[in-house]
Write a protein that holds these residues in place. Structure first.
Motif, PDB file in Angstrom:
ATOM      1  N   UNK A 133     -14.506  33.451  23.524  1.00  0.00           N
ATOM      2  CA  UNK A 133     -15.568  33.889  23.021  1.00  0.00           C
ATOM      3  C   UNK A 133     -16.743  32.864  22.808  1.00  0.00           C
ATOM      4  N   UNK A 134     -16.011  31.716  22.568  1.00  0.00           N
ATOM      5  CA  UNK A 134     -17.166  30.594  22.485  1.00  0.00           C
ATOM      6  C   UNK A 134     -17.695  30.372  23.986  1.00  0.00           C
ATOM      7  N   UNK A 135     -16.988  30.537  24.835  1.00  0.00           N
ATOM      8  CA  UNK A 135     -17.439  30.023  26.336  1.00  0.00           C
ATOM      9  C   UNK A 135     -18.464  31.266  26.488  1.00  0.00           C
ATOM     10  N   UNK A 136     -18.017  32.608  26.374  1.00  0.00           N
ATOM     11  CA  UNK A 136     -18.996  33.536  26.661  1.00  0.00           C
ATOM     12  C   UNK A 136     -20.553  33.805  25.686  1.00  0.00           C
ATOM     13  N   UNK A 137     -20.091  33.682  24.582  1.00  0.00           N
ATOM     14  CA  UNK A 137     -21.283  33.947  23.431  1.00  0.00           C
ATOM     15  C   UNK A 137     -22.304  32.639  23.839  1.00  0.00           C
ATOM     16  N   UNK A 138     -21.730  31.482  23.916  1.00  0.00           N
ATOM     17  CA  UNK A 138     -22.716  30.200  24.157  1.00  0.00           C
ATOM     18  C   UNK A 138     -23.163  30.033  25.405  1.00  0.00           C
ATOM     19  N   UNK A 139     -22.365  30.749  26.324  1.00  0.00           N
ATOM     20  CA  UNK A 139     -23.019  30.532  27.739  1.00  0.00           C
ATOM     21  C   UNK A 139     -22.533  29.205  28.214  1.00  0.00           C
ATOM     22  N   UNK A 147     -18.392  23.284  33.761  1.00  0.00           N
ATOM     23  CA  UNK A 147     -18.139  22.119  33.679  1.00  0.00           C
ATOM     24  C   UNK A 147     -18.057  21.263  32.509  1.00  0.00           C
ATOM     25  N   UNK A 148     -18.062  22.142  31.215  1.00  0.00           N
ATOM     26  CA  UNK A 148     -17.615  21.723  30.110  1.00  0.00           C
ATOM     27  C   UNK A 148     -16.204  22.141  29.409  1.00  0.00           C
TER      28      UNK A 148
END
Length: 361
Positions: free
Chosen positions: A56-62, A66-67
């Motif tokens: 969810x962090x990856x999806x919501x924050x975009x 490479x992070x």
């Protein structure tokens, strides 16, 4: 039960629907027979929560591929030590902008570890203004450029970012993370204590570029080594299970309500309501912060004297509006209006502000 209108700076307001879901599953999580807070962090139940929170962090924050996303116990204050310990070893230098209380605390810890160059200090304007980002340049050979995106105590917020070239920006976003989209191309690493917009206190979210991990001090002890947390997917040690679970529920709600663009729109609407009342009060409510960098998260203001401010806070509390007293170091009043604070609570506050001014003028 009537839920108070929560203007505390942190730990801060959580959605009532999230609190109710936690309450429902507190004793028996999803029929497992155990509370999640007493379940092994190696269990399938928690494993799904952990993975879901990361996704969810990856999806919501975009977050770009490479992070890496890390959940590290200890909050942002631990990061004040971890960052220089990882990136200032061997006589390296970093750059700092000093814009208020929290950036100064991060600076104080960093300079105990290595060489720190101050590229901006707002002391002369009492930390009420910020420089034009285009005027800030990183020092040659600097290992990182540190910035604090929003000063919780001073109510001051960066609206744009400097261009530091090859020097990575490390940004403390503790009090405005998830309040607006993040241009990750500008940063080498961001970090944030969870207890403002994300969830309960107890850990920090760190989003770090892969090449930064390769620059970490190779002699760092395990828990303080970002590479260890990345390699173990934030399960090197027992994570703050409950706090991560609560954050995942908050993230699900943000996703369902339209993501960061919708969150940013609501935040600007809420802060504008309060600033408009202040600006139209003929000086009854005064903001010390330059208009161009007023925070959308922490609205600070003063009145004619301390006694009037105390009366304001007391009367607000009687109306179930809590947390409006300014930080002890600066006084005055402060309304923290994080993501989860409903618009209706801000409307109630501005109506009270207008009533209070009318009664005291």
């Amino acid at each position: 039960m009537s839920h108070a209108k929560n203007f505390y700076a942190g730990p801060s307001v959580l959605p009532v629907s999230v609190l109710e879901e936690i309450q429902k599953d507190m004793v028996d999580y999803k029929g497992s027979g155990l509370s999640l807070i007493e379940t092994s962090h190696r269990s399938a139940e928690y494993g799904q929560v952990h993975k879901n929170a990361m996704n969810l962090v990856r999806e919501i924050f975009g977050v770009p591929d490479n992070f890496k996303i890390l959940f590290i116990g200890g909050g942002a204050t631990l990061q004040f030590s971890m960052i220089p310990l990882n990136f200032l070893s061997g006589g390296k230098t970093c750059d700092f902008t000093l814009t208020g209380t929290w950036s100064k605390k991060a600076y104080a810890d960093a300079k105990k570890v290595g060489n720190v160059n101050v590229v901006y200090d707002g002391k002369d304007n009492s930390y009420t203004r910020l420089p034009d980002p285009s005027t800030l340049k990183a020092s040659p050979g600097s290992s990182y450029f540190h910035i604090t995106s929003n000063e919780t105590i001073g109510g001051i917020q960066w609206k744009d970012w400097p261009d530091t070239g090859d020097v990575p920006i490390i940004c403390d976003m503790s009090s405005d993370i998830m309040s607006r989209p993040i241009p990750f191309e500008k940063f080498g690493m961001i970090y944030a204590g969870a207890q403002k917009n994300l969830g309960p206190s107890g850990f920090a979210v760190v989003i770090i570029r892969d090449d930064m991990l390769e620059k970490c001090n190779p002699n760092m002890t395990a828990f303080l080594d970002y590479k260890v947390h990345a390699e173990k997917e934030s399960l090197y040690n027992t994570p703050p299970v409950f706090s991560i679970y609560a954050m995942s529920l908050v993230l699900e709600k943000v996703k369902a309500e339209g993501g960061l663009k919708e969150v940013e729109k609501r935040n600007k609407e809420k802060s504008k309501l309060i600033y408009d009342v202040m600006d139209k009060s003929n000086g009854f409510y005064k903001s010390p912060v330059d208009v161009s960098v007023r925070s959308d998260m922490n609205v600070v203001f003063t009145m004619a004297n301390e006694e009037l401010e105390k009366e304001f806070v007391a009367q607000a509390k009687a109306k179930q509006m809590v947390g409006l007293k300014g930080h002890v170091s600066v006084g005055g009043c402060r309304a923290s209006i994080y993501n989860s604070l409903p618009l209706s609570d801000v409307v109630a506050l501005v109506e009270f502000m207008q009533e209070f001014q009318k009664a005291k003028s």
